[in-house]
Enzyme design. Sequence first.
Site, PDB file in Angstrom:
ATOM      1  N   ASN A 238     -12.149  -3.097   0.318  1.00 47.13           N
ATOM      2  CA  ASN A 238     -11.095  -3.250   1.316  1.00 47.13           C
ATOM      3  C   ASN A 238     -11.623  -2.890   2.691  1.00 47.13           C
ATOM      4  OD1 ASN A 238      -8.192  -3.168   2.422  1.00 47.13           O
ATOM      5  ND2 ASN A 238      -8.942  -1.099   2.838  1.00 47.13           N
ATOM      6  N   GLU A 239     -11.547  -3.808   3.606  1.00 46.22           N
ATOM      7  CA  GLU A 239     -11.800  -3.544   5.028  1.00 46.22           C
ATOM      8  C   GLU A 239     -13.109  -2.784   5.260  1.00 46.22           C
ATOM      9  OE1 GLU A 239      -9.252  -1.061   7.862  1.00 46.22           O
ATOM     10  OE2 GLU A 239      -8.185  -2.968   7.850  1.00 46.22           O
TER      11      GLU A 239
ATOM     12  N   CYS B 263      -6.444   1.242   2.161  1.00 48.57           N
ATOM     13  CA  CYS B 263      -7.408   2.340   2.194  1.00 48.57           C
ATOM     14  C   CYS B 263      -7.309   3.248   0.986  1.00 48.57           C
ATOM     15  CB  CYS B 263      -7.226   3.140   3.485  1.00 48.57           C
ATOM     16  SG  CYS B 263      -7.690   2.232   4.973  1.00 48.57           S
TER      17      CYS B 263
ATOM     18  N   GLU C 102       0.852  -1.185   0.000  1.00 47.25           N
ATOM     19  CA  GLU C 102       0.000   0.000   0.000  1.00 47.25           C
ATOM     20  C   GLU C 102       0.884   1.229   0.000  1.00 47.25           C
ATOM     21  OE1 GLU C 102      -3.892   2.093   1.932  1.00 47.25           O
ATOM     22  OE2 GLU C 102      -3.092   0.342   2.932  1.00 47.25           O
TER      23      GLU C 102
END
Length: 669
Positions: free
Chosen positions: A373-374, A238, A45
């Site tokens: 994502n998440e 993120c 990331e």
Amino acid sequence: MKLRQVMIAMLASAAMTASAQHVMDVNTKKVGATIQPTMYGLFFEDINFAADGGLYAELVKNRSFEFAQPFMGWRVFGNVELRADGPFERCPHYVVLSDPGHRERRTGLQNEGYFGIGVEKGKQYRFTVWAKAPQGSSQIRVQLINQSTMEEHQEFVQEKLDINGTEWKKYEVILKPNRTEPKAQLRIFLSDGKPVCLEHISLFPTDTYKNRENGLRRDLAQALEDAHPGVFRFPGGCIVEGTDLATRYQWKNSIGPVENRPTNRNRWEDTFDYRYFADYYQSYGLGFYEFFLLSEDIGAEPLPVLNVGMACQFQNWNQESAHVPVDQLDPYIQDCLDLIEFANGDVNSEWGKKRAEMGHPAPFNMKFIGVGNEQWDDFYFKRLEPFVKAIRERYPDIKIVGTSGPDSEGEMFEKGWQAMRRLKADLVDEHFYRNEDWFLGNAEGKSKYGPGCGALRYDSYDRKGPKVFAGEYACHGKNKHKWNHYEASILEAAFMTGMERNADVVSMTAYAPLFAHVEGWQWRPDLIWFDNLRSFRSVSYYVQQLYAQNKGTNVLTLTMNGQPVAGQEGQDGLFASAVVDKPSGAIFVKVANTSKQQQTITLNLQGLKGDRTVETLTLSHNGMDDENTLDQPERITPKAGTCGFEAGKKGATVTDALPPMSFRLYKVK
């Protein structure tokens, strides 16, 4: 004298035998679950300046003047004009340098790089620029300088570059510094007063990973290759979501000619006001094509993650207006379908052709795709459903990775798993950044977290349904120990025995985050740290490497008194797992001693016949808060050794003493 030495040796041997209460039975004849090639991987990331200023080898910040403040990263002096009608549609800005109006004045630019520009004596650096001369010809001087030097000249290397013609063209010159400077700057002077237009001002080391022009920093990319990852997840995290949808990661913007890839505002720019970086943008120079190439280079399966039509929930919470309405998701779904075609499609397909034009006619053979994502709750579940339907219909062989959200246990975590089962996701991406107690979990039979933590976490999982992708995890120390230190790494090693033991449930894992610039980090601990010229691999990196290099092909049952060795009551802080590599017949046993005392163990290798050699690799400490550093990058690394092997009629045994707080790999060959 000799008699005394013999007596001492006998007493030591007797003491070891008396304390050898930790007998670990390894059934070498009954081969268990298959360990997936993707078992131990990497997650990238762009946080902590991991891409621009890190893995991506570009040394110029804001090379196309496309930041929200176009001259951020630059000093301009003299007669400099910014224009926005340049040759590249998605990067329209460029500068015009003109006569400063007096023979004793100067016009030019100066770039600060990312925390400075690191260059090394004896190496070469490729300066390139797109330029044109409105009057037909012009000249610039390109310098690397030390602004604060006490020497007569600030510049320590300089080259002149003639710009000829009124049309845009790419120019190049090689700079050969005569010294090493970790904090240099790039300066450009207009030489002759004739106006010149400059766009996409770039500086790369010629010595990049695989020697590619738009390449990666060699030492950092090599560290990824040396980790022997089975899967490579990208580009986040993120940043896939963005603070808002306008700043989400859009893969189509990250391919094609690098000069025409638009700049994007990084979601991590202003997340933490106590670690604030106003100049954190994404150039997209390291884009999806480069990520696929890197996956191929390091031998890992690519696992791209795409936006599910949602901005970051942490930054928007339950604001429905922050996300794409469910009936307007078609462009996002199409992005997923187009990406699969870009990765795997024939050269005659629309997106396969674009891949081929970039230099890779052969498909990348992508097998996995992550969607979202998440994210959590019905906001995510109702948006994921049409993605799953569309991908299944068009590409039924692609495995879909969903997520259980940011929690490692609890109501929302369970709700996520229920939804993933209902939607028939192939894998569920679990994330857990937890403290020492969580990673120890059920040590000595005590845990305030319940069965959802520690090395026994996956023993109770349902053997049917989606597999686990432990896609982001790290031990975050409590009591202000939220940084890389030795103890956290050993607890990660202990926890990983549980993932390995349960390879029938866990198919993929990845520590996170991967990279951090020592002057630009926002999140820690991290796997690999670096400055402008140096890097070091954390102890956690070596834990991951030991598992990945010795993952074997199948699990072997390992127990102590019939129980898994997972720090349970009476096991004195010991954690262990065992695997076999069927082609070679080698057996790998991994043992972590999380106690503060030396522990003697016996590996009872049931059914193993014949003479064997036992090699060991050990991580042990110089202090619980110890860690590798830029100045001492190999302070703690795996140390090679050997261990005794005793063959018997029904098997063999290996007896050994494990140092306090250590991790040891046994290779029985």
